[in-house]
Design a protein around this motif. Sequence first.
Motif, PDB file in Angstrom:
ATOM      1  N   ALA A  99      -2.453   0.308   1.716  1.00 41.88           N
ATOM      2  CA  ALA A  99      -1.685   1.171   2.667  1.00 41.88           C
ATOM      3  C   ALA A  99      -1.045   2.369   1.648  1.00 41.88           C
ATOM      4  CB  ALA A  99      -0.820   0.528   3.556  1.00 41.88           C
ATOM      5  N   TYR A 130      -3.905   4.432  -0.449  1.00 37.86           N
ATOM      6  CA  TYR A 130      -4.673   5.538   0.385  1.00 37.86           C
ATOM      7  C   TYR A 130      -3.757   6.427   0.920  1.00 37.86           C
ATOM      8  CZ  TYR A 130      -8.828   2.968  -1.431  1.00 37.86           C
ATOM      9  OH  TYR A 130      -9.741   2.545  -2.148  1.00 37.86           O
ATOM     10  N   ALA A 131      -2.331   6.277   0.735  1.00 37.99           N
ATOM     11  CA  ALA A 131      -1.331   7.127   1.297  1.00 37.99           C
ATOM     12  C   ALA A 131      -1.804   8.530   1.233  1.00 37.99           C
ATOM     13  CB  ALA A 131       0.070   6.823   0.786  1.00 37.99           C
ATOM     14  N   PRO A 132      -1.253   9.376   2.198  1.00 41.84           N
ATOM     15  CA  PRO A 132      -1.986  10.606   1.943  1.00 41.84           C
ATOM     16  C   PRO A 132      -0.827  11.314   0.795  1.00 41.84           C
ATOM     17  CG  PRO A 132      -0.724  10.181   4.231  1.00 41.84           C
ATOM     18  CD  PRO A 132      -0.903   8.845   3.467  1.00 41.84           C
ATOM     19  N   PRO A 152       6.748   4.945  16.676  1.00 37.42           N
ATOM     20  CA  PRO A 152       6.486   3.717  16.401  1.00 37.42           C
ATOM     21  C   PRO A 152       6.229   3.312  14.872  1.00 37.42           C
ATOM     22  CG  PRO A 152       4.815   4.719  17.598  1.00 37.42           C
ATOM     23  CD  PRO A 152       5.936   5.809  17.611  1.00 37.42           C
ATOM     24  N   ALA A 153       6.251   2.380  14.704  1.00 34.49           N
ATOM     25  CA  ALA A 153       5.755   1.792  13.328  1.00 34.49           C
ATOM     26  C   ALA A 153       4.394   2.319  12.844  1.00 34.49           C
ATOM     27  CB  ALA A 153       6.087   0.200  12.954  1.00 34.49           C
ATOM     28  N   GLY A 154       4.288   2.546  11.271  1.00 39.53           N
ATOM     29  CA  GLY A 154       3.091   2.799  10.817  1.00 39.53           C
ATOM     30  C   GLY A 154       2.189   3.965  11.304  1.00 39.53           C
ATOM     31  N   VAL A 155       2.950   5.130  11.560  1.00 42.66           N
ATOM     32  CA  VAL A 155       2.110   6.134  12.076  1.00 42.66           C
ATOM     33  C   VAL A 155       2.275   7.499  11.198  1.00 42.66           C
ATOM     34  CG1 VAL A 155       2.222   5.314  14.577  1.00 42.66           C
ATOM     35  CG2 VAL A 155       4.075   7.074  13.570  1.00 42.66           C
ATOM     36  N   GLY A 156       2.952   7.337  10.037  1.00 42.41           N
ATOM     37  CA  GLY A 156       3.211   8.193   9.224  1.00 42.41           C
ATOM     38  C   GLY A 156       4.290   9.123   9.124  1.00 42.41           C
ATOM     39  N   LYS A 157       5.525   8.653   9.605  1.00 43.26           N
ATOM     40  CA  LYS A 157       6.846   9.307   9.576  1.00 43.26           C
ATOM     41  C   LYS A 157       7.117   9.489   7.840  1.00 43.26           C
ATOM     42  CE  LYS A 157       8.874   6.347  12.162  1.00 43.26           C
ATOM     43  NZ  LYS A 157       7.849   5.530  12.402  1.00 43.26           N
ATOM     44  N   THR A 158       7.336   8.287   7.339  1.00 42.02           N
ATOM     45  CA  THR A 158       7.753   8.098   5.753  1.00 42.02           C
ATOM     46  C   THR A 158       6.674   8.677   4.657  1.00 42.02           C
ATOM     47  OG1 THR A 158       8.817   6.053   6.292  1.00 42.02           O
ATOM     48  CG2 THR A 158       8.618   6.799   4.273  1.00 42.02           C
ATOM     49  N   GLU A 198      14.857   4.475   8.004  1.00 45.52           N
ATOM     50  CA  GLU A 198      15.139   3.682   8.844  1.00 45.52           C
ATOM     51  C   GLU A 198      16.666   3.736   9.219  1.00 45.52           C
ATOM     52  OE1 GLU A 198      13.669   0.000   6.913  1.00 45.52           O
ATOM     53  OE2 GLU A 198      11.850   0.923   6.818  1.00 45.52           O
ATOM     54  N   ARG A 256      -0.643   1.588   9.379  1.00 47.34           N
ATOM     55  CA  ARG A 256      -0.311   0.618   8.493  1.00 47.34           C
ATOM     56  C   ARG A 256      -0.861  -0.830   8.568  1.00 47.34           C
ATOM     57  NH1 ARG A 256       5.304   1.305   6.498  1.00 47.34           N
ATOM     58  NH2 ARG A 256       5.647   0.863   8.792  1.00 47.34           N
ATOM     59  N   ILE A 315      -4.574  -1.157   8.031  1.00 43.18           N
ATOM     60  CA  ILE A 315      -4.952  -1.142   6.803  1.00 43.18           C
ATOM     61  C   ILE A 315      -4.549  -2.453   6.203  1.00 43.18           C
ATOM     62  CG2 ILE A 315      -4.723   0.105   4.539  1.00 43.18           C
ATOM     63  CD1 ILE A 315      -3.995   2.815   5.834  1.00 43.18           C
TER      64      ILE A 315
HETATM   65  N1  LIG Z   1      -0.615   9.734  10.356  1.00 40.40           N
HETATM   66  C1  LIG Z   1      -1.019   9.188   8.922  1.00 40.40           C
HETATM   67  N2  LIG Z   1      -2.070   9.729   8.416  1.00 40.40           N
HETATM   68  C2  LIG Z   1      -2.675   9.005   7.226  1.00 40.40           C
HETATM   69  N3  LIG Z   1      -2.237   8.051   6.737  1.00 40.40           N
HETATM   70  C3  LIG Z   1      -1.131   7.366   7.517  1.00 40.40           C
HETATM   71  C4  LIG Z   1      -0.557   7.835   8.796  1.00 40.40           C
HETATM   72  N4  LIG Z   1       0.202   6.915   9.333  1.00 40.40           N
HETATM   73  C5  LIG Z   1       0.336   5.928   8.461  1.00 40.40           C
HETATM   74  N5  LIG Z   1      -0.636   5.936   7.374  1.00 40.40           N
HETATM   75  C6  LIG Z   1      -0.789   4.911   6.365  1.00 40.40           C
HETATM   76  O1  LIG Z   1      -0.012   3.812   6.795  1.00 40.40           O
HETATM   77  C7  LIG Z   1       1.036   3.752   5.669  1.00 40.40           C
HETATM   78  C8  LIG Z   1       2.377   3.577   6.284  1.00 40.40           C
HETATM   79  O2  LIG Z   1       2.802   4.829   6.917  1.00 40.40           O
HETATM   80  P1  LIG Z   1       4.278   5.179   7.221  1.00 40.40           P
HETATM   81  O3  LIG Z   1       5.152   4.427   6.065  1.00 40.40           O
HETATM   82  O4  LIG Z   1       4.278   6.631   7.030  1.00 40.40           O
HETATM   83  O5  LIG Z   1       4.839   4.593   8.597  1.00 40.40           O
HETATM   84  P2  LIG Z   1       6.053   4.799   9.340  1.00 40.40           P
HETATM   85  O6  LIG Z   1       5.611   5.745  10.240  1.00 40.40           O
HETATM   86  O7  LIG Z   1       7.154   5.380   8.317  1.00 40.40           O
HETATM   87  O8  LIG Z   1       6.213   3.342   9.854  1.00 40.40           O
HETATM   88  P3  LIG Z   1       7.903   2.580  10.002  1.00 40.40           P
HETATM   89  O9  LIG Z   1       8.337   3.018  11.064  1.00 40.40           O
HETATM   90  O10 LIG Z   1       7.422   1.238  10.117  1.00 40.40           O
HETATM   91  O11 LIG Z   1       8.701   2.990   8.802  1.00 40.40           O
HETATM   92  C9  LIG Z   1       0.963   4.947   4.944  1.00 40.40           C
HETATM   93  O12 LIG Z   1       1.356   4.677   3.741  1.00 40.40           O
HETATM   94  C10 LIG Z   1      -0.567   5.469   4.980  1.00 40.40           C
HETATM   95  O13 LIG Z   1      -1.250   4.838   4.201  1.00 40.40           O
END
Ligand SMILES: Nc1ncnc2c1ncn2[C@@H]1O[C@H](COP(=O)(O)OP(=O)(O)OP(=O)(O)O)[C@@H](O)[C@H]1O
Length: 418
Positions: free
Chosen positions: A7, A10-12, A49-55, A108, A199, A202
């Motif tokens: 995760a 391969y983060a953007p 929600p979690a794991g959708v790309g906010k951070t 957070e 996330r 992945i």
């Molecule tokens: N929209 C997206 N496009 C591309 N990769 C994504 C996307 N969302 C999540 N990822 C992948 O998932 C990983 C985790 O995403 P991220 O940290 O942005 O989650 P988050 O939305 O901040 O979740 P949380 O609420 O749990 O903090 C990223 O490092 C990336 O690899």
Amino acid sequence: MSRMLWAEKYAPRKVSEIVENRKAAERVAEFISNWRPDQKPRALLLWGPAGVGKTASVYAAAKELEYDLVEVNASDKRSLDEIRKTVGTASSLSSLIMGRKRVILVDEVDGISGSEDKGGISGLVEILKNTVHPVILVANDPWDPKLASVREYCELVRFNRIRSNVISSILARICEREGVQADPAALRGIAENARGDLRAAINDLQMVAEGRERITMDDLRILSLRDQERNVFDILKAIFYGKDAQKIVMAASSSDVDYELLMQWICENAWQHMQYPKELADAYNALSRADVFLGRIRKRQHWGLLSYVFTLMSAGVSLSRKTSGGGVPKYQFPSWVKMMSAAKARRNAIGSIASKIGKKCHVSSREAFTSYLPYIKFIIEANPEAGANLVKLFDIEPEVVGGLISKEVAEKVKKILS
Ligand SMILES: Nc1ncnc2c1ncn2[C@@H]1O[C@H](COP(=O)(O)OP(=O)(O)OP(=O)(O)O)[C@@H](O)[C@H]1O
Ligand SMILES: [Mg+2]
């Protein structure tokens, strides 16, 4: 090579690599690059929600715009204080002129303790008022009442769950880059199971695919096993942190974990939540009564008693505690179950050896077990060479010999035979 989370690997790196929530990510980049010290709203609040790309969006935007990212842990008051001291001062202003520009990420935000520690929230508000850098806040639930005053300074940007076909295609791309051949159905399975959390998808993929050449539907079983275990943890938490007896009993009885196994889990872990001997004694007393009922059910098939089992082992145990439950401990797998399965494996191994000896010597396996095995065991241990011959004669797999004798001797025998 060190292991890296896929995760992260391969983060953007660019805003354009954010899938599904691209518009939101673009808003983040635009906000950062257009930011002025006198502007309103003062900050962005990314939510969803979690794991959708906010951070990930904030990281990608900062990287692309060549800003330094200063990350603040919202639940660490000291870290918040630190930022509050520097955020609106000239020294930080000079970095605007001298060095690279900064963006402040407070991730957070919902982790800030609200009621007990108003300082956290008011500190954050102060940062928002005085900052000379763009600030991005992130929260899963921006409607939390304790964030009301923070919300006033923010433009809300919503992030949505990722559709499962989009998740599938990202998983496929990762597999390609990792040199893993993946059955599309398996990828779809992982994607659907993740419920929009990229996330999680992945991470699951890495768990089943790392170091392998191909993955199929069959390989997903490991995920469901893990889900079951996670399930147990959730139930244990619901039981041990619950305050309402009815809800605690519900958590135990509506779970799909086998109730005898759940009782073992509770038995293994209850002590971690009890602070005083009296609590501990009451808790295990409740468990022992649950066990008595369980015995009656087994013996007399009185299934009506099952509700007492559930009540005693969940609420009975949990409410024995009169003080707070403390932090979340590391729950242990029931040692009884582990022991039983280890003992069972050993019994099976010895059973199979005895039956093989019995066949060769024309006696029953019971006879082989009581009259032959002790001598054979003695011979192997006293003289591994001779023992190896016997092992061969009786056609015993060298692996199962370990169940019979010490590990070192078993290794010797194995070596002689190979
Ligand atoms: N929209 C997206 N496009 C591309 N990769 C994504 C996307 N969302 C999540 N990822 C992948 O998932 C990983 C985790 O995403 P991220 O940290 O942005 O989650 P988050 O939305 O901040 O979740 P949380 O609420 O749990 O903090 C990223 O490092 C990336 O690899
Ligand atoms: Mg995040």
